[in-house]
Design an enzyme around this catalytic site. Structure first.
Site, PDB file in Angstrom:
ATOM      1  CB  SER A  19      -6.824   4.043   0.364  1.00 35.77           C
ATOM      2  OG  SER A  19      -6.666   3.248   1.518  1.00 35.77           O
ATOM      3  CG  HIS A  76      -1.631   3.243   1.468  1.00 35.25           C
ATOM      4  ND1 HIS A  76      -2.251   2.266   0.712  1.00 35.25           N
ATOM      5  CD2 HIS A  76      -2.638   4.019   1.968  1.00 35.25           C
ATOM      6  CE1 HIS A  76      -3.551   2.429   0.765  1.00 35.25           C
ATOM      7  NE2 HIS A  76      -3.813   3.487   1.505  1.00 35.25           N
TER       8      HIS A  76
END
Length: 688
Positions: free
Chosen positions: A546, A661
């Site tokens: 991320s 994610h």
């Protein structure tokens, strides 16, 4: 490359002529799907053919599917312990329950409550568990959140733990980035996509309504509407001996906004500082500060935790404040857990965690220090929420398997409920805490896990994050231990600026215009490792996900000669368009607005997509991502891969079809992702 540089001067959305890889922003499509499939096939062909891959796959799968793992537990109103669990027999997972006595026996007898594999098969959906919220005090009626493939968008359904079935005619919220919170047995607070114009620019709900049982969703009573420029709003329900309170959060940006109490169908604003967080606790209100605050003739530092009488504060008459935590120059509050009568605070001092208990006695807060190991990471949860004083303490460190203990506020003794087995041999290994000096002279702590008697420099894996006030803490990882440490590798965890290790100021120093400090810190750790002779550039790999996925790209671009391999997972890359992709607009408080020239001057200097050079000698890099990631768009990784491959760099890309994610929706997918990543790192760094 010149066309990409032109993108830096464009304040609006890039055109296909300016950005040749804009087409990769389509999540799926006739052009995108074959490209993604081809990249995945090439990555798997290259990495699965490595001799180490089959063994890594088995070792990692054993860790993830191990029945000896420590489950997350929650005691409900029926007295039972509930846990969501995944293993080889339940790849999507099963929500199950047992008694406390049965769990304490060491051989608990679990009763299934909701089998996600069966549900997914019955409904033909790739359901992924996203959590549950139950109606206190009985906790029989629950709001179960499920997502398709692991996305942030979810479906919410009312479930009955007594019948172990979804409630016919109960509350059902269609798929959206939203949710429900219990107000009482017949009402919920709902925030969701109510139709055109009801989402913020970040893609989150901007309307809150009160929804009555049996009522159509479009007939729910409006409570609050925020501007599209705000980030989001949401609610949560606090249940304790004093009853239940619904707290409403309006976030203008990621770190600031208003909070309200929902009382008798109306909202009462909590008169707190805009960037502070307020939490009710009985007749008290807890206020955690992110900036300095002068109130009632006193001054409190950013990062402090205060307690004040709730009623007086809500009436604008708050004059009594007791300081429960005050940060030092190198300390920061990490978590606050509420039981029925006590607060359990975890804080860091030079990245070493401590646990304290606070209780109200004769109208004043009294503190008690709770003994814990020096280098352990501490995770505390209230076993039964705020209906009792029991709590669970998980202790974990790099080399000691995690231990789950049962404690009770006010008592020193704790009972060990479960200890994770050793997934790797830690004999001969040690943990060191060292410090690097960053470019501006700041001391940056980091941990090194490796052999006590190292004979020269070793293959080393450096991990970092550095954002959103998220702290990096020592933690036992069977995957890292088996895949890396057991093969004589060293593992390094960097506590760089942007994190929360030393409170809000450590984070704020790397926000927006200060973002480069985070990269300088990470690079300083890499340099320090090599200066000390612990590793060499050809042996040093870096990994991040991320924001951390962007971190390792920037470090690679700014100092390619320091690294031998890079793994970037679900990363941000195109920082000119990040705010236009999915939830990206919600992070402008962290990075800035690239449409503003002054902000872009800073962002453009590190945006990976705009700083990749065809003549640079970058180390080999592996990107991983997920098609179903609706938080960080997979286009960030895709476009970066396409660009770097066109420039002749060594790049592999693996995109999982599910996972959100997290990059993986079940243990098998997680196994594949980590086996590919570690195979790549071992091949690049351990053959030297």
């Amino acid at each position: 490359m010149s066309a990409l540089l032109a993108l830096a001067t464009s304040a609006g959305a890039a055109s296909a002529e300016v950005d040749p890889y804009l087409w990769l922003e389509a999540v799926t499509g006739a052009d995108v799907d074959p490209w993604v499939a081809r990249q995945r096939q090439q990555a798997e062909a290259a990495l699965q053919a490595l001799p180490v891959y089959p063994q890594l796959q088995r070792e990692i799968q054993e860790v993830l599917d191990s029945p000896a793992r420590i489950p997350a537990l929650q005691q409900m109103g029926d007295g039972k312990l509930y846990s969501f669990w995944r293993d080889a027999a339940h790849p999507r997972g099963i929500w199950r329950r047992t008694s406390l006595a049965s769990f304490q026996s060491g051989d608990p007898q679990w009763e299934p409550v909701l089998d996600l594999d069966q549900l997914a098969k019955q409904e033909g959906e790739s359901w992924v568990w996203q959590g549950v919220s139950c109606l206190a005090p009985k906790d029989r009626r629950c709001l179960v959140s499920l997502s398709r493939g692991g996305t942030d968008a979810r479906v919410v359904r009312e479930f009955d733990t007594g019948t172990r079935a979804f409630v016919p005619g109960g509350f059902v919220l269609p798929e959206a980035k939203g949710g429900l919170s219990w107000v009482d047995g017949n009402h919920v607070a709902v925030y969701t996509d109510f139709g055109p114009g009801t989402l913020t620019e970040s893609g989150y709900p901007r309307q809150l309504k009160l929804w009555q049982r049996g009522q159509a969703l479009d007939q729910a009573k409006p409570l609050l509407e925020i501007p599209p420029s705000d980030m989001s709003l949401w609610t949560w329900t606090d249940s304790g001996p004093e009853g239940s309170r619904v707290v409403v959060e309006r976030r203008r940006g990621f770190f600031d906004g208003e909070q309200y109490l929902l009382e008798k169908g109306k909202l009462r604003e909590i008169p707190k500082p805009l960037d502070a967080t307020a939490t009710p606790f009985g007749d008290q209100l807890l206020i955690e500060l992110r900036s300095d605050w002068q109130v009632a003739g006193r001054s409190f530092k950013a990062g402090a935790l205060l307690a004040t009488p709730l009623a007086a504060f809500m009436a604008g008459q708050g004059k009594e404040f007791q300081l429960l935590f005050e940060p030092g120059e190198r300390s920061g509050l990490q978590s606050v857990t509420r039981t029925r009568d006590a607060l359990l605070l975890v804080h860091m001092d030079e990245v070493r965690q401590q646990l304290t208990e606070w209780k109200r006695e004769r109208g004043r807060w009294v503190q008690r220090r709770i003994a814990t190991p020096e280098f352990a990471s501490l995770w505390v949860s209230a076993l039964a929420g705020r209906s009792a004083n029991a709590y669970l303490l998980t202790q974990s460190s790099f080399l000691q398997p995690s231990t789950l203990e049962l404690g009770e506020a006010g008592r020193s003794a704790r009972q060990t409920l479960k200890t994770l087995p050793a997934f790797f041999d830690a004999a001969g290994l040690q943990v060191q805490q060292l410090h690097a000096t960053s470019k501006d002279g700041t001391r940056v702590p980091y941990f090194v896990v490796g052999a006590k008697k190292a004979n020269g420099p070793r293959p080393t894996l450096l991990y970092g994050y550095g954002g959103f006030e998220i702290s990096m803490r020592p933690n036992y990882s069977g995957i890292t231990g088996r895949a890396w440490l057991a093969r004589d590798g060293q593992y390094v965890l960097a506590n760089i600026r942007g994190g929360g290790e030393f409170g809000p100021r450590w984070h704020q120093s790397a926000q927006k215009a200060g973002r480069q400090r985070s990269y300088d810190d990470f690079i300083a750790v890499a340099e320090d490792l090599q200066r000390r002779g612990l590793t060499t550039p050809k042996q040093l790999g870096i990994l991040g996900g991320s924001l951390g996925g962007m971190l390792v790209q920037v470090a690679m671009q700014q100092r390619p000669e320091l690294f031998g391999a890079v793994v970037s997972q679900v990363p941000l890359s195109d920082m000119k368009r990040y705010h236009r992709l999915l939830a990206g607009a919600s992070w402008m408080a962290e990075y800035g607005d690239p449409d503003q020239p002054s902000d872009w001057e800073v962002i453009g200097a590190y945006s990976p997509y705009h700083n990749s050079k065809p003549d640079a000698q970058y180390p080999p890099i592996l990107y991983t991502s997920s098609t179903r990631d609706d938080r960080v768009h997979p286009a960030h990784a895709r476009k970066m891969v396409a660009l770097m491959q066109s420039q002749g760099h060594k790049v592999l890309y693996w995109e999982n079809g599910e996972g959100g994610h997290a990059g993986a929706a079940n243990n098998a997918q997680a196994t594949a992702m980590w086996a590919l990543s570690y195979s790549f790192l071992i091949d690049q760094l351990m053959k030297q």
